[in-house]
Design a protein around this motif. Structure first.
Motif, mmCIF file in Angstrom:
data_model
loop_
_atom_site.group_PDB
_atom_site.id
_atom_site.type_symbol
_atom_site.label_atom_id
_atom_site.label_comp_id
_atom_site.label_asym_id
_atom_site.label_seq_id
_atom_site.Cartn_x
_atom_site.Cartn_y
_atom_site.Cartn_z
ATOM 1 N N CYS A 362 0.871 -1.169 0.000
ATOM 2 C CA CYS A 362 0.000 0.000 0.000
ATOM 3 C C CYS A 362 0.909 1.220 0.000
ATOM 4 C CB CYS A 362 -0.899 -0.001 1.230
ATOM 5 S SG CYS A 362 -1.855 1.523 1.410
ATOM 6 N N THR A 363 0.626 2.178 -0.884
ATOM 7 C CA THR A 363 1.463 3.380 -0.950
ATOM 8 C C THR A 363 1.432 4.131 0.375
ATOM 9 O OG1 THR A 363 1.013 3.582 -3.306
ATOM 10 C CG2 THR A 363 1.802 5.559 -2.192
ATOM 11 N N GLN A 364 0.222 4.241 0.950
ATOM 12 C CA GLN A 364 0.077 5.027 2.170
ATOM 13 C C GLN A 364 0.481 4.250 3.420
ATOM 14 O OE1 GLN A 364 -0.018 8.114 2.201
ATOM 15 N NE2 GLN A 364 -2.085 8.937 2.237
ATOM 16 N N ASN A 365 0.295 2.943 3.390
ATOM 17 C CA ASN A 365 0.554 2.143 4.590
ATOM 18 C C ASN A 365 1.611 1.080 4.293
ATOM 19 O OD1 ASN A 365 0.554 0.508 6.836
ATOM 20 N ND2 ASN A 365 -1.495 -0.332 6.471
ATOM 21 N N PRO A 366 2.902 1.437 4.451
ATOM 22 C CA PRO A 366 3.957 0.473 4.107
ATOM 23 C C PRO A 366 3.966 -0.756 5.000
ATOM 24 C CG PRO A 366 4.896 2.592 4.803
ATOM 25 C CD PRO A 366 3.413 2.728 4.913
ATOM 26 N N THR A 367 3.215 -0.738 6.096
ATOM 27 C CA THR A 367 3.217 -1.909 6.978
ATOM 28 C C THR A 367 2.237 -2.982 6.492
ATOM 29 O OG1 THR A 367 1.469 -1.138 8.486
ATOM 30 C CG2 THR A 367 3.702 -0.413 8.955
ATOM 31 N N PHE A 368 1.408 -2.652 5.481
ATOM 32 C CA PHE A 368 0.410 -3.611 4.995
ATOM 33 C C PHE A 368 1.096 -4.894 4.529
ATOM 34 C CE2 PHE A 368 -2.391 -4.917 1.276
ATOM 35 C CZ PHE A 368 -3.355 -5.524 2.071
ATOM 36 N N MET A 369 0.643 -6.008 5.042
ATOM 37 C CA MET A 369 1.163 -7.358 4.766
ATOM 38 C C MET A 369 2.565 -7.603 5.333
ATOM 39 S SD MET A 369 -1.244 -9.145 3.697
ATOM 40 C CE MET A 369 -0.550 -10.683 3.106
ATOM 41 N N GLU A 370 3.061 -6.649 6.117
ATOM 42 C CA GLU A 370 4.340 -6.859 6.812
ATOM 43 C C GLU A 370 4.105 -7.013 8.312
ATOM 44 O OE1 GLU A 370 6.774 -7.507 5.071
ATOM 45 O OE2 GLU A 370 6.309 -6.606 3.134
ATOM 46 N N GLU A 371 2.840 -7.102 8.712
ATOM 47 C CA GLU A 371 2.512 -7.169 10.138
ATOM 48 C C GLU A 371 3.123 -8.413 10.761
ATOM 49 O OE1 GLU A 371 0.351 -7.061 7.642
ATOM 50 O OE2 GLU A 371 -0.895 -5.266 7.792
ATOM 51 N N TRP A 372 3.049 -9.526 10.054
ATOM 52 C CA TRP A 372 3.627 -10.772 10.557
ATOM 53 C C TRP A 372 5.027 -10.980 10.006
ATOM 54 C CZ3 TRP A 372 5.201 -15.307 8.038
ATOM 55 C CH2 TRP A 372 5.515 -16.390 8.893
ATOM 56 N N ARG A 373 5.204 -10.717 8.703
ATOM 57 C CA ARG A 373 6.506 -11.008 8.086
ATOM 58 C C ARG A 373 7.627 -10.227 8.771
ATOM 59 N NH1 ARG A 373 7.112 -11.396 1.805
ATOM 60 N NH2 ARG A 373 7.213 -9.128 1.916
ATOM 61 N N GLY A 375 6.816 -7.936 11.527
ATOM 62 C CA GLY A 375 6.395 -7.444 12.842
ATOM 63 C C GLY A 375 6.104 -5.954 12.846
ATOM 64 N N TRP A 376 5.761 -5.390 11.694
ATOM 65 C CA TRP A 376 5.480 -3.955 11.608
ATOM 66 C C TRP A 376 4.019 -3.691 11.971
ATOM 67 C CZ3 TRP A 376 7.890 -2.109 6.275
ATOM 68 C CH2 TRP A 376 9.290 -2.247 6.347
ATOM 69 N N HIS A 377 3.811 -2.671 12.785
ATOM 70 C CA HIS A 377 2.463 -2.265 13.189
ATOM 71 C C HIS A 377 2.210 -0.880 12.598
ATOM 72 C CE1 HIS A 377 -0.809 -0.938 15.771
ATOM 73 N NE2 HIS A 377 -0.946 -2.182 16.208
ATOM 74 N N PRO A 378 1.013 -0.651 12.029
ATOM 75 C CA PRO A 378 0.817 0.646 11.368
ATOM 76 C C PRO A 378 0.823 1.838 12.319
ATOM 77 C CG PRO A 378 -1.241 -0.599 11.427
ATOM 78 C CD PRO A 378 -0.161 -1.525 11.902
ATOM 79 N N GLU A 379 0.548 1.592 13.590
ATOM 80 C CA GLU A 379 0.437 2.712 14.529
ATOM 81 C C GLU A 379 1.557 2.745 15.553
ATOM 82 O OE1 GLU A 379 -2.075 5.133 14.253
ATOM 83 O OE2 GLU A 379 -2.317 4.063 12.364
ATOM 84 N N ARG A 666 12.687 1.896 10.461
ATOM 85 C CA ARG A 666 12.580 0.737 11.375
ATOM 86 C C ARG A 666 13.942 0.144 11.711
ATOM 87 N NH1 ARG A 666 7.433 -0.969 13.566
ATOM 88 N NH2 ARG A 666 5.929 -0.024 12.180
ATOM 89 N N GLU A 667 14.832 0.129 10.694
ATOM 90 C CA GLU A 667 16.074 -0.631 10.844
ATOM 91 C C GLU A 667 17.232 0.196 11.400
ATOM 92 O OE1 GLU A 667 16.745 -2.563 7.061
ATOM 93 O OE2 GLU A 667 15.026 -3.915 7.347
ATOM 94 N N LEU A 668 17.053 1.505 11.504
ATOM 95 C CA LEU A 668 18.159 2.340 11.987
ATOM 96 C C LEU A 668 18.608 1.870 13.377
ATOM 97 C CD1 LEU A 668 19.887 4.862 11.277
ATOM 98 C CD2 LEU A 668 18.309 6.155 12.734
ATOM 99 N N ASP A 669 19.888 1.747 13.546
ATOM 100 C CA ASP A 669 20.500 1.308 14.815
ATOM 101 C C ASP A 669 20.191 -0.152 15.159
ATOM 102 O OD1 ASP A 669 21.736 3.726 15.383
ATOM 103 O OD2 ASP A 669 20.014 4.497 16.513
ATOM 104 N N GLY A 670 19.641 -0.889 14.189
ATOM 105 C CA GLY A 670 19.331 -2.300 14.458
ATOM 106 C C GLY A 670 20.588 -3.153 14.423
ATOM 107 N N GLU A 671 20.457 -4.345 15.004
ATOM 108 C CA GLU A 671 21.575 -5.300 14.950
ATOM 109 C C GLU A 671 21.722 -5.787 13.514
ATOM 110 O OE1 GLU A 671 23.673 -6.444 17.306
ATOM 111 O OE2 GLU A 671 22.773 -4.863 18.552
#
Ligand code: FMN
Length: 701
Positions: A362-373, A375-379, A666-671
Motif C-alpha cells: 500500500c502506498t500510504q501504509n507500508p506496513t500492509f502485509m508486513e505485520e507478521w513477516r 512485525g510492523w504495526h501501522p500505529e 525501522r532498521e536504523l540502529d538495528g543489529e
C-alpha cells in the motif's frame, strides 16, 4: 473524544443472528498472500480488528476444488485440512469484538482450474473469462451437478462455522461468482427451470441460501454480494434487473452487499473515480428489502459515511482500500482524530499484489502485509536505538515517510529539501491530470510532522557533502529521488538511442516543470506504467496533437495490474491520441521519429515537432557517492551511518519509496542480520529446528 456527528457510525447493527458492534464493514479484499501466506494474511486482519472495524471479511475463498483461479492466490476451503489456517484468521478478526466473515467463491466461468485440472462447471457452456484468456471452456452443469454444488456449498458453510466465522458472504459480483453467472442472461442461457425468467435465474441462489440456513443459519449471518450493474448492455444483469431481483427476493440474505459491475468499475482509481462513485447505482435499493445494505465507494471521509447512512442509502459503510491505507480508520473516528486518518490515494497498488501473485503493498501504509513477516504495526514504531539524530536529505515520499517514522521512534530529525515545497515527486506528479490524490502522500505526512516537536524542516536547501560533514548529524539518510532520462535508455535501448542534435527532446520532468511543447508531439513510452498516458492527456489539454508509441501490446501496460488499462485506452482514444502499439522508436530526427515493429523490425516514419521520452529514471545519488568518497572523514564529523534509499537508490513506484523510507526508519540502529532473511516465511516458521540437520555447514558459518 468522538464528535457526536459520527455517533451514528458506531451504532450496533444486526446481520441475521449476529450483531456487528458498529457500521464499519471491511468488505472482502485479497492481499497477494492468501493460502501461501496464511500467517501474514491472518495478522493483517488482526490489525484491522485492533483498528476498530465492526465486520472483517477474508478475501474470496475457493470453496471447492472444482473451481479455482490459479495463478491468483486467494484462500482455499477444499477439505477439513484447510480449517486450522482459516480458524487462525477468524480468531485474529474477532480479537476486538469484530464479526469474522468468510467470502465463499465458486468461480464458474472465471475458474480455469489450472492447478486441479478439473473440468470447469458453469450454468452454461462458455469459454473461461480470465485476465489471461486461458484456452479453457466451462461445461454446463447438469441438474444432478447443481444438486452436488448445493451440497458443496453446505459443506463449505459447515467448515466455515468450524473455522470460527460468524458471517458467510456468497460471491456473485464483479462478474466473478457463480451466483452472478446464474443471475445474468448473458452467462445463463439454460432452458430448464434454472434459466430464462428472472425467477428461474434466481432459483439457484435461493436454493443455496435455504440449504445454508438449514445448516448454519441459526448462528451465522448469510450475506449475498451482487453486482449493481453488469455493464454489458441489454443482455447483462442491469441495475434495473438488480433492483427487480432484490424486490422479488426481499429477505433472501441477511444482508445485501452491493458492488459495482466489473472489478475495474468497483475498484476504480482516483484517476477516474470520485469517492462514493456508486451512490447513484445504490440509491433506493435499501427500500426494496427489509435487510440491511452495505455498499462501497473508497470511503475515507466520515462526513460522507454519515451522509450515506442518514440519507437512507446504506446501513453499513463498506471499505476495502481505505481499510488497507488505514486499518485504524474506525478507531481514529471514534477517538476524534479525523486528521490522523491516512487516506487511501486510490492508486490500486494493493491490487497489483494480487495481479502479480506477489504480496500486496500500500502506498500510504507500508506496513500492509508486513505485520507478521516483519512485525510492523501501522500505529506503533519500535523503540529508539543508540543514536539520537538523523539528517534526511530529500522530502519526497521516501524522505517524508522516513522522517515521520523516525520521529515516532524518538529521533531528532532534520529534513532538508532542495526545492521550495515538500513532497518531491508526489507534489510534482499531483499536478498532472488525474493524479491530484497523489498529494495525499505528502499532506498526511507533512501534517503529522507539523504536530511533532522533534522534526525540523528546511526548504530551498540544496546540501553538499561539505555541508553535511560540518553539520554533525549522526545518521545521514539520502532520499534525493530520481530524474527521468533524456537519452532513451530503458528497455528497448540499453545504451543511449540515436537522437539528432536538432531534435527537440522533452522528459516527464520538463513537462512537470511547465515546459510543455505544442504541435505534433510523439510520446515514446518505454516505461509502461501511468506516466506516458498521463502526459498524453496533459499534452492534449494544452492543444498538442499526440502520437503515443510503445513497444508494448497495451498502452500503459502495467496499469493492467491496477485495473486501469482499459479506461486509459478509452480515454486517450476519446482525446484523439494516436496510439501506436507493438512499436519501439529506433531513431529520433529533427522533425520526425522512426518507429520499428517489435516483431519484424519494419520501420515507419512519424512527423514530430518534439518528442517526449518516457524511459528509465536515473538515481540522484551524487551526494551519496560524494559522502562515500569521504568515508574517512565521517568519524571526525560524528557520522555513524550514511544510507541511500527510495528512488535515489533505484527508481520505482511511489509505494516502493514509502516502503523504503519506512524500512530505513525501522532498521536504523538495528543489529546487523548478516545473511539471514529480513522477513519471516511460512516455511521457516514451520521448520526452524530442522535447519541444522539439513545444512549443518551453512548453519555453522
Ligand atoms: N471483492 C470481493 O468480493 N472479493 C475479493 O476477493 C476482492 N478482492 C479485492 C482485492 C483488492 C486488493 C481490492 C482493492 C478490492 C478487492 N475486492 C474484492 C473489491 C472490494 O471488496 C471492493 O468492492 C472495492 O474495492 C470497492 O471498495 P473500496 O472503494 O472501499 O476499495
Amino acid at each position: 473524544m468522538r464528535d457526536p456527528r459520527y455517533d451514528i457510525l458506531f451504532e450496533p447493527m444486526q446481520i441475521g443472528p449476529v450483531t456487528a458492534k458498529n457500521r464499519f464493514y471491511q468488505v472482502p479484499h485479497c492481499n497477494g498472500g492468501g493460502y501461501r501466506d496464511p500467517s501474514a494474511a491472518a495478522a493483517m486482519r488482526g490489525i484491522k480488528a485492533e483498528g476498530g472495524w465492526g465486520v472483517i471479511f477474508t478475501e474470496q475463498c475457493e470453496m471447492h476444488h472444482t473451481s479455482e483461479i490459479t495463478p491468483f492466490i486467494e484462500l482455499r476451503l477444499w477439505e477439513d485440512q484447510d480449517i486450522p489456517a482459516l480458524r487462525r484468521m477468524s480468531e485474529k478478526m474477532k480479537t476486538h469484538g469484530a464479526l469474522a466473515g468468510i467470502q465463499l467463491a465458486y468461480s464458474g466461468i472465471n475458474g480455469p482450474n489450472l492447478y486441479t485440472k478439473e473440468v470447469p462447471l458453469a450454468p452454461s457452456a462458455l469459454p473461461i473469462r480470465t485476465f489471461t484468456n486461458d484456452p479453457v471452456q466451462a461445461r454446463a452443469l447438469s441438474k444432478s451437478e447443481i444438486r452436488d454444488l448445493r451440497r458443496w456449498f453446505v459443506n463449505a458453510a459447515k467448515r466455515s462455522k468450524l473455522a470460527g466465522f460468524d458471517l458467510i458472504c456468497l460471491y456473485g459480483a464483479h462478474g466473478f461468482g457463480i451466483f452472478q453467472h446464474f443471475l445474468s442472461r448473458a452467462t445463463n442461457q439454460r432452458t430448464d427451470e434454472y434459466g430464462g425468467s428472472l425467477e428461474n435465474r434466481s432459483r439457484f441462489v435461493n436454493e443455496v441460501i435455504a440449504d445454508m440456513r438449514d445448516a448454519v443459519g441459526d448462528t451465522m449471518g448469510i450475506t449475498l454480494r451482487v453486482s449493481l450493474d453488469e455493464t454489458i448492455g441489454e443482455l447483462g444483469f442491469s441495475n434495473n434487473e438488480v433492483r427487480e431481483f432484490i424486490e422479488m427476493n426481499r429477505n433472501l440474505p441477511d444482508l445485501w452487499d452491493l458492488a459495482q459491475g466489473t472489478w475495474e468499475d468497483c475498484s476504480g482509481t482516483t484517476r477516474f473515480k470520485e469517492e462514493a462513485a456508486q451512490e447513484q447505482l445504490v440509491t433506493g435499493i435499501r427500500e426494496l428489502s427489509d435487510r440491511p445494505v452495505v455498499g462501497v465507494g473508497r470511503f475515507t471521509s466520515p462526513d460522507v459515511m454519515v451522509r450515506m447512512i442518514k440519507s437512507g442509502t446504506l446501513d453499513f459503510i463498506g471499505c476495502a482500500r481505505p481499510s488497507i491505507a488505514d486499518p485504524f480508520l474506525p478507531k481514529k473516528v471514534e477517538e476524534g482524530r479525523i486528521e490522523d486518518i491516512r487516506e487511501c490515494i486510490g492508486c490500486n497498488i494493493c491490487v497489483t499484489g494480487d495481479m502479480t501473485m506477489s504480496i500486496s503493498r500500500c502506498t500510504q501504509n507500508p506496513t500492509f502485509m508486513e505485520e507478521w513477516r516483519k512485525g510492523w504495526h501501522p500505529e506503533k514504531m519500535n523503540a529508539k536505538g543508540s543514536s539520537d539524530n538523523v539528517l534526511i536529505v530529500g522530502s519526497g515520499p521516501a524522505g517524508l515517510e522516513a522522517a515521520w517514522a523516525l520521529s515516532r521512534r524518538g529521533y531528532d530529525v532534520a529534513l532538508a529539501e532542495a526545492r521550495t515545497e515538500l513532497g518531491g515527486r508526489v507534489s510534482r506528479e499531483s499536478r498532472l491530470p488525474g493524479l491530484s490524490a497523489w498529494g495525499r502522500v505528502r499532506d498526511y505526512r507533512t501534517y503529522q510532522l507539523s504536530q511533532r516537536s522533534n522534526v525540523e524542516t528546511y526548504l530551498d536547501s540544496r546540501l553538499t557533502a561539505d555541508d553535511i560533514l560540518e553539520f554533525g548529524f549522526q545518521n545521514i539518510a539520502i532520499a534525493t529521488g530520481a530524474t527521468w532520462r533524456r537519452d532513451g535508455v530503458a528497455r528497448q535501448h540499453v545504451v543511449p538511442m540515436k537522437i539528432d542534435a536538432a531534435a527537440k527532446i522533452y522528459t516527464p520532468d520538463d513537462l512537470m516543470d511547465g515546459n510543455v511543447p505544442g504541435g505534433n508531439i510523439v510520446i515514446f513510452d518505454d516505461d509502461h506504467y501511468y506516466m506516458g498516458g498521463v502526459l498524453a492527456e496533459l499534452l492534449v489539454q494544452k492543444g498538442a496533437k499526440v502520437t503515443l508509441i510503445t513497444p508494448s501490446a497495451y498502452v500503459s501496460d502495467w496499469t493492467n495490474n491496477t485495473l486501469e488499462q482499459a479506461t486509459i485506452h478509452r480515454k486517450l482514444d476519446a482525446l484523439g491520441v494516436d496510439i501506436v502499439l507493438n512499436r519501439g522508436v529506433a531513431e529520433i530526427a529533427a522533425d520526425h521519429v522512426v518507429s520499428d515493429c517489435v516483431y519484424t523490425g519494419k520501420t515507419q516514419t512519424h512527423a514530430a515537432d518534439a518528442v517526449v521520452i518516457v524511459a528509465a529514471r536515473e538515481a540522484n545519488d551524487q551526494l551519496f557517492h560524494d559522502l562515500l568518497a569521504r568515508q574517512e572523514e565521517w568519524a571526525d564529523a560524528g557520522i555513524r551511518s550514511v544510507k541511500v534509499f527510495g528512488d535515489a537508490e533505484t527508481a520505482g513506484p511511489i509505494a516502493w519509496a514509502t516502503y523504503a523510507g519506512h524500512r530505513y526508519a525501522r532498521e536504523l540502529d538495528g543489529e546487523p542480520i548478516g545473511d539471514a532473511l529480513p522477513f519471516r516465511r511460512e516455511i521457516t516458521e514451520l521448520a526452524p529446528e530442522l535447519a541444522p540437520e539439513i545444512a549443518p555447514e551453512l548453519v555453522a558459518e
